[in-house]
Write a protein that holds these residues in place. Structure first.
Motif, mmCIF file in Angstrom:
data_model
loop_
_atom_site.group_PDB
_atom_site.id
_atom_site.type_symbol
_atom_site.label_atom_id
_atom_site.label_comp_id
_atom_site.label_asym_id
_atom_site.label_seq_id
_atom_site.Cartn_x
_atom_site.Cartn_y
_atom_site.Cartn_z
ATOM 1 N N ALA A 1 -5.887 -1.420 -1.030
ATOM 2 C CA ALA A 1 -5.723 -1.092 0.392
ATOM 3 C C ALA A 1 -6.645 0.066 0.773
ATOM 4 O O ALA A 1 -7.238 0.073 1.860
ATOM 5 C CB ALA A 1 -4.277 -0.720 0.684
ATOM 6 N N LEU A 2 -6.764 1.026 -0.126
ATOM 7 C CA LEU A 2 -7.627 2.177 0.148
ATOM 8 C C LEU A 2 -9.093 1.748 0.243
ATOM 9 O O LEU A 2 -9.822 2.175 1.129
ATOM 10 C CB LEU A 2 -7.458 3.218 -0.965
ATOM 11 N N GLN A 3 -9.500 0.919 -0.692
ATOM 12 C CA GLN A 3 -10.898 0.467 -0.652
ATOM 13 C C GLN A 3 -11.174 -0.311 0.631
ATOM 14 O O GLN A 3 -12.196 -0.132 1.285
ATOM 15 C CB GLN A 3 -11.213 -0.397 -1.875
ATOM 16 N N SER B 1 0.827 -1.203 0.000
ATOM 17 C CA SER B 1 0.000 0.000 0.000
ATOM 18 C C SER B 1 0.866 1.260 0.000
ATOM 19 O O SER B 1 0.534 2.255 -0.627
ATOM 20 C CB SER B 1 -0.959 -0.031 1.186
ATOM 21 N N ALA B 2 1.996 1.208 0.682
ATOM 22 C CA ALA B 2 2.861 2.386 0.737
ATOM 23 C C ALA B 2 3.598 2.594 -0.591
ATOM 24 O O ALA B 2 3.625 3.693 -1.137
ATOM 25 C CB ALA B 2 3.868 2.235 1.876
ATOM 26 N N VAL B 3 4.182 1.528 -1.089
ATOM 27 C CA VAL B 3 4.946 1.663 -2.325
ATOM 28 C C VAL B 3 3.967 1.786 -3.478
ATOM 29 O O VAL B 3 3.196 0.873 -3.752
ATOM 30 C CB VAL B 3 5.859 0.433 -2.542
ATOM 31 N N GLY B 4 3.960 2.933 -4.098
ATOM 32 C CA GLY B 4 3.014 3.155 -5.190
ATOM 33 C C GLY B 4 3.624 4.087 -6.210
ATOM 34 O O GLY B 4 4.852 4.218 -6.303
ATOM 35 N N LEU B 5 2.742 4.759 -6.935
ATOM 36 C CA LEU B 5 3.242 5.646 -7.986
ATOM 37 C C LEU B 5 4.081 6.765 -7.402
ATOM 38 O O LEU B 5 5.011 7.253 -8.041
ATOM 39 C CB LEU B 5 2.052 6.207 -8.738
ATOM 40 N N GLY B 6 3.745 7.152 -6.171
ATOM 41 C CA GLY B 6 4.492 8.232 -5.519
ATOM 42 C C GLY B 6 5.983 7.947 -5.434
ATOM 43 O O GLY B 6 6.801 8.859 -5.533
ATOM 44 N N ASN B 7 6.334 6.678 -5.270
ATOM 45 C CA ASN B 7 7.754 6.344 -5.150
ATOM 46 C C ASN B 7 8.492 6.560 -6.467
ATOM 47 O O ASN B 7 9.663 6.890 -6.485
ATOM 48 C CB ASN B 7 7.932 4.871 -4.757
ATOM 49 N N TYR C 1 -10.223 8.306 -7.428
ATOM 50 C CA TYR C 1 -9.455 9.026 -8.461
ATOM 51 C C TYR C 1 -8.122 8.348 -8.784
ATOM 52 O O TYR C 1 -7.607 8.461 -9.884
ATOM 53 C CB TYR C 1 -9.269 10.518 -8.121
ATOM 54 N N TYR C 2 -7.569 7.593 -7.823
ATOM 55 C CA TYR C 2 -6.279 6.902 -8.041
ATOM 56 C C TYR C 2 -6.400 5.890 -9.196
ATOM 57 O O TYR C 2 -5.466 5.682 -9.962
ATOM 58 C CB TYR C 2 -5.907 6.189 -6.740
ATOM 59 N N THR C 3 -7.598 5.285 -9.319
ATOM 60 C CA THR C 3 -7.813 4.303 -10.388
ATOM 61 C C THR C 3 -7.669 4.926 -11.782
ATOM 62 O O THR C 3 -7.412 4.215 -12.749
ATOM 63 C CB THR C 3 -9.225 3.681 -10.272
ATOM 64 N N PHE D 1 4.721 11.614 4.274
ATOM 65 C CA PHE D 1 3.337 11.429 4.638
ATOM 66 C C PHE D 1 2.537 10.727 3.556
ATOM 67 O O PHE D 1 1.823 9.765 3.778
ATOM 68 C CB PHE D 1 2.791 12.838 4.837
ATOM 69 N N PHE D 2 2.675 11.237 2.333
ATOM 70 C CA PHE D 2 1.948 10.669 1.203
ATOM 71 C C PHE D 2 2.470 9.275 0.901
ATOM 72 O O PHE D 2 1.725 8.338 0.662
ATOM 73 C CB PHE D 2 2.129 11.571 -0.021
ATOM 74 N N SER D 3 3.798 9.159 0.942
ATOM 75 C CA SER D 3 4.421 7.917 0.521
ATOM 76 C C SER D 3 4.076 6.751 1.442
ATOM 77 O O SER D 3 3.943 5.619 0.988
ATOM 78 C CB SER D 3 5.932 8.142 0.472
ATOM 79 N N LEU D 4 3.935 7.030 2.733
ATOM 80 C CA LEU D 4 3.621 5.927 3.647
ATOM 81 C C LEU D 4 2.114 5.689 3.771
ATOM 82 O O LEU D 4 1.677 4.942 4.635
ATOM 83 C CB LEU D 4 4.225 6.201 5.026
ATOM 84 N N SER D 5 1.348 6.325 2.914
ATOM 85 C CA SER D 5 -0.128 6.179 2.935
ATOM 86 C C SER D 5 -0.712 6.492 4.319
ATOM 87 O O SER D 5 -1.640 5.820 4.770
ATOM 88 C CB SER D 5 -0.567 4.758 2.547
ATOM 89 N N LEU D 6 -0.164 7.502 4.973
ATOM 90 C CA LEU D 6 -0.631 7.805 6.329
ATOM 91 C C LEU D 6 -1.919 8.623 6.292
ATOM 92 O O LEU D 6 -2.257 9.217 5.276
ATOM 93 C CB LEU D 6 0.453 8.585 7.080
ATOM 94 N N ALA D 7 -2.615 8.633 7.408
ATOM 95 C CA ALA D 7 -3.780 9.498 7.642
ATOM 96 C C ALA D 7 -5.000 9.185 6.796
ATOM 97 O O ALA D 7 -5.953 9.950 6.784
ATOM 98 C CB ALA D 7 -3.410 10.979 7.457
ATOM 99 N N SER D 8 -4.976 8.068 6.080
ATOM 100 C CA SER D 8 -6.129 7.739 5.251
ATOM 101 C C SER D 8 -6.887 6.543 5.819
ATOM 102 O O SER D 8 -7.835 6.070 5.210
ATOM 103 C CB SER D 8 -5.643 7.400 3.849
ATOM 104 N N GLY D 9 -6.448 6.049 6.948
ATOM 105 C CA GLY D 9 -7.128 4.901 7.543
ATOM 106 C C GLY D 9 -6.617 3.568 7.024
ATOM 107 O O GLY D 9 -6.986 2.514 7.535
#
Ligand code: PFF
Length: 498
Positions: free
Chosen positions: A336-338, A21-27, A101-103, A229-237
């Protein structure tokens, strides 16, 4: 007594899922550029400071809260104080908004996977992206119809998400064993190709040459925190949801450390892939590396395709490898988000995972089509900006303050220490109570001032009000409704006892 909660197959499966979930396009499309433009090698200093003072402490908090309370964000916060369940639903709502929107990026990637076979972008990759693939209109007011091939990409993405989530975390445990190592392996293949091309070393030099003078600029430090923050997918539950599927005796602290380090290591590594290719492209075009350096969708769908066309051989193969990498990087962040959102419905009303996956996909898919209309790109851009710069920052700030001051945080730390080989000291409490909220407040105020003074991206105010603030606030309202609906499964108290 509630029925036994589903669990990860193993600790490795949990860590894999969290890393996925953390490793994504942001990386790949964000980190290399942020590092390059913020001091190159010197950026690693603020980056690792941010990782240890905010990223990992928050990761421990989120995974630990989920694990201890055995609930996703809505009911976990509701167990701390009843009305906070409303906040929990809002946080989970953000994750629903993100996956919708990520999709879009995955839909673009499917189309490019097809075009990579012939490098259909030719020598005009930018025109190809915006005009041929996105059919972009003049502005957010001109929405138009969804674009056919992108609808197919969207449908494929949602179908995959449904298939992966319908059996709950048991199937996720298996899928991440492929979707996490595969993109790493493919990145390694691209790295070998990149490093053996002429000019690669110039690219790497640009990426890493340290400029220590930039470290005196406070904005660089804020950037480092934002990126972590964004990269570790924090604060989104997401991490609360995933943590909730750990057993009652599971260890958290070390898993969080491993997840954080694996994620940041991947970002650093991806920088070599991206910059070796950029060095090569600059070499072929006879320009300096900064002239070809981009980030975001421009890097993935314009610059990288250009570099792929310029490769001496096997262009189609490397094109396919690159877009499969993007797809496998993105898909595990998406599901992971869903899961972070739907787990709340399972916790509160006992809804079965298959039904949750089906109903969510059936509602989310049509909504996501907005982003593949002709005006969709603009709405994608606005929603992304507001979620990352406002939604997640407000959520992270509130989360730290809630756990730091309303939850018995010392007792929580002792609880985590009992189960782990890595012991947390007072620094953890300090990080949660003061350091992270302090930095996030500064980021929030800076973002707000910028928004009020200059707006965003030249869009009309009505568009950012609807797409930006509308999305963030809508979940406040929906969260309220969900909070007020009576619960029909067992409750859990703030010490994690049923
Ligand atoms: N961490 C993901 C990335 O770096 O691409 C993106 C992301 C996923 C952000 C989930 C936020 C989130 F909740």
């Amino acid at each position: 007594m509630a029925e036994a909660r589903e669990q990860w197959h193993s600790r490795a499966a949990f860590i894999m899922a969290a890393v996925g979930s953390a490793v994504g396009l942001g990386n790949v499309w964000r980190f290399p550029y942020v590092a390059y433009s913020s001091g190159g090698g010197a950026f690693l200093i603020p980056y690792f400071v941010a990782l240890f003072t905010a990223g990992i402490p928050l990761l421990i908090l989120e995974m630990g809260l989920g694990q201890r309370l055995q609930r996703g964000a809505p009911l976990a916060f509701g167990a701390i104080r009843k009305p906070l369940q409303w906040f929990g639903w809002w946080v989970a709502g953000l994750s629903a908004a993100i996956v919708i929107y990520y999709t879009t990026i995955l839909a673009w990637s499917w189309t490019y996977l097809w075009h990579a076979l012939t490098q259909a972008w030719g020598d005009q990759p930018e025109t190809f992206f915006f005009e041929t693939v996105l059919r972009r209109s003049e502005g957010p007011g001109e929405i138009g119809w969804p674009v056919g091939p992108l609808v197919i990409g969207m449908a494929l993405t949602w179908l995959l998400i449904y298939l992966i989530l319908r059996k709950g975390v048991r199937s996720v445990s298996k899928v991440v064993m492929v979707t996490v190592p595969l993109p790493m392996l493919l990145l390694a293949v691209l790295l070998v190709r990149g490093l053996t091309l002429p000019g690669a070393i110039d690219g790497i030099r640009y990426y890493l040459t340290p400029d220590f003078s930039m470290l005196t600029d406070w904005r660089i430090w804020l950037k480092a925190y934002g990126q972590i923050f964004f990269s570790l997918s924090l604060a989104s539950g997401v991490m609360i949801g995933y943590g909730s599927y750990l057993g009652k005796k599971a260890e958290v602290t070390n898993s969080a450390l491993i997840t954080g380090l694996a994620n940041c290591g991947t970002s650093f590594f991806a920088g070599f892939v991206v910059f070796s290719m950029l060095g090569y492209l600059a070499n072929v075009q006879g320009v300096a590396v900064p002239d070809v350096t981009t980030s975001g969708s421009g890097l993935a769908f314009v610059t990288f395709p250009t570099a792929i066309s310029q490769l001496p051989a096997l262009n189609a193969l490397f094109g396919v490898i690159f877009f499969v990498t993007l797809l496998t990087l993105g898909i595990d962040s998406a599901f992971a988000l869903q899961e972070a959102f739907t787990t709340g419905f399972h916790d509160k009303w006992g809804v079965h995972p298959e039904k949750l996956a089906r109903v969510f996909v059936l509602i989310a898919f049509p909504i996501s089509l907005i982003f593949v209309t002709r005006g969709g790109y603009f709405w994608f851009d606005i929603v992304d900006k507001w979620i990352c710069d406002f939604g997640l920052v407000i959520s992270g700030l509130a989360q730290c303050l809630i756990v730091g001051f309303l939850y018995r945080v010392r007792e929580f730390r002792d609880y985590l220490n009992e189960q782990s080989e890595v012991r947390l000291g007072n620094w953890w409490i300090w990080a949660l109570r003061y350091v992270t909220p302090g930095v996030l407040s500064v980021i929030l105020v800076a973002n707000l001032l910028e928004e009020i003074k200059v707006g965003y991206g030249g869009y009309p105010r009505w568009a950012t009000l609807i797409g930006g603030w509308g999305t963030v606030l809508l979940w406040g309202v929906l969260g309220f409704v969900l909070w007020r609906r009576p619960q029909n499964s067992d409750r859990v108290n703030a010490r994690g006892e049923d």
